[in-house]
Write a protein that holds these residues in place. Sequence first.
Motif, short mmCIF file in Angstrom:
data_model
loop_
_atom_site.label_atom_id
_atom_site.label_comp_id
_atom_site.label_asym_id
_atom_site.label_seq_id
_atom_site.Cartn_x
_atom_site.Cartn_y
_atom_site.Cartn_z
N UNK A 104 139.62 -14.51 39.70
CA UNK A 104 139.90 -15.72 38.93
C UNK A 104 138.86 -16.81 39.23
N UNK A 105 138.43 -16.87 40.50
CA UNK A 105 137.43 -17.87 40.89
C UNK A 105 136.07 -17.64 40.27
N UNK A 106 135.82 -16.43 39.83
CA UNK A 106 134.58 -16.13 39.11
C UNK A 106 134.78 -16.30 37.60
N UNK A 107 135.90 -15.79 37.10
CA UNK A 107 136.13 -15.75 35.66
C UNK A 107 136.36 -17.14 35.06
N UNK B 115 134.13 -13.70 50.25
CA UNK B 115 133.24 -12.54 50.40
C UNK B 115 133.17 -11.75 49.09
N UNK B 116 134.33 -11.52 48.47
CA UNK B 116 134.36 -10.81 47.19
C UNK B 116 133.62 -11.62 46.13
N UNK B 117 133.80 -12.94 46.19
CA UNK B 117 133.07 -13.83 45.29
C UNK B 117 131.56 -13.62 45.39
N UNK C 229 127.16 -18.98 35.15
CA UNK C 229 127.12 -18.07 36.29
C UNK C 229 126.95 -18.83 37.60
N UNK C 230 126.19 -19.92 37.58
CA UNK C 230 126.00 -20.73 38.79
C UNK C 230 127.30 -21.34 39.28
N UNK C 231 128.28 -21.49 38.38
CA UNK C 231 129.57 -22.06 38.74
C UNK C 231 130.47 -21.07 39.49
#
Length: 460
Positions: A152-155, A214-216, A181-183
């Motif tokens: 969710x933190x990426x999407x 780490x997954x981020x 993507x930088x966000x």
Amino acid sequence: MLLESLVQGWTTPLLATEAVSENSPTILAGVLLSLVVIYVASKLGGELSRLLNLPPVLGELVGGVLIGASALHLLVFPEGGAEAGNSLIMGVLNAITPLSPEAAGEVFASQSEVISLLAELGVIVLLFEIGLESNLRELMKVGVQAVVVAVMGVTVPFVAGTAGLILVFGVPTIPAIFAGAALTATSIGITSKVLSEIGRLKSSEGQIILGAAVIDDVLGIIVLAVVASLAKTGEVDVMNVIYLIISASGFLLGSILLGKVFNQSFVAIADKLKTRGNLVIPAFVFAFFMAFLANAIHLEAILGAFAAGLVLDETDKRKELDKQVMPIADILVPIFFVTVGAKTDLSVLNPANPANREGLIIAAFLIVVAIVGKVVTGWTVFGQPNINRLAIGVGMVPRGEVGLVFAGVGSASGVLSESLDAAIIMMVILTTFLAPPFLRLAFRDSETEAETVVSNPVES
């Protein structure tokens, strides 16, 4: 003489003229003086940041901004529109050895190219080091909660940022995707430092934050590889995007799986070598070869370096290797961060100029999306009604060095406009500044409760 020959060897293919050969001593002098300025700026900025209880990398970035196009013009680059006459370093060189305008232009271009190459090498070493610090075994233990928060933190920030830039601000698709993507990045180093200071590193919130961060990083590197490859083609082809996602993910997973076989061979080779560098040289051979392979299949070289770090993290010599890689990173990585700052012209966000106001609005938009897009991830945690969801969300906010990697790659690719590049840098700076105090604030109530329990123990 060796350094002079090395510089000449780098620069002759770039310009392929006899003039470059004649000017190679001046080019070498320019590179050396540039490195002096870079290292002084990085250390002064890093030490000041440390005194302010902020990550040193932020000071390196600000130091780069001060010596670069935004302020002192000590370190400027042709791709930013600068000429030899704009560089104070070129002014010093010209005072020592008078140069014709043509020779000055050639020296300026060549020394800038060498510094840019060293910066690219620095980011490769940085991603290799990050890979070494990303413990896969610990990653397997964090469970579904961290995975959900990370995804969710990426999407959320990626979709919200990209869509907003395209639909609201009319930014072209490729630059909007790069900015979005930088966000997605999260700086595990900054968050873990704060969690450790307030005694929350081992808490449920702390473990979820660290696992998700780490997954981020892993997801973020895949996203970066995809968008950087899109920037090279200049167009969005759905089939190409699918290919890039599959190839980047496959490359990373394949490297990790094959790494279990390679690890034993690596340790055996290191044990048999008896000369200096018996461990670190084979490690960098592997890292650079993996970076080459990634580049060969049209991915970013940094993805290969990151994969190499993940693989070698599983070896028995990981701790020893980490210590040996650190001094090399200390030499090369600051060049990358200072160069990113130096190439950023924050004057494009000057509110006094009406033409800059749209850029300021875009910067404000990116900052809001960067914060809100991460904070909401805390509410995706399920099955734990008493957990501090706000702390989890705030812990995912800082972008730090990972966000700067995105900005640096975007700037080098030429896909970002000056205003969008500056807006991304401002987003990285503010999220990195704001996250530590707000994370402490988010945990304040829990700390107060813990102190109350200690001072008023339950009576039997």
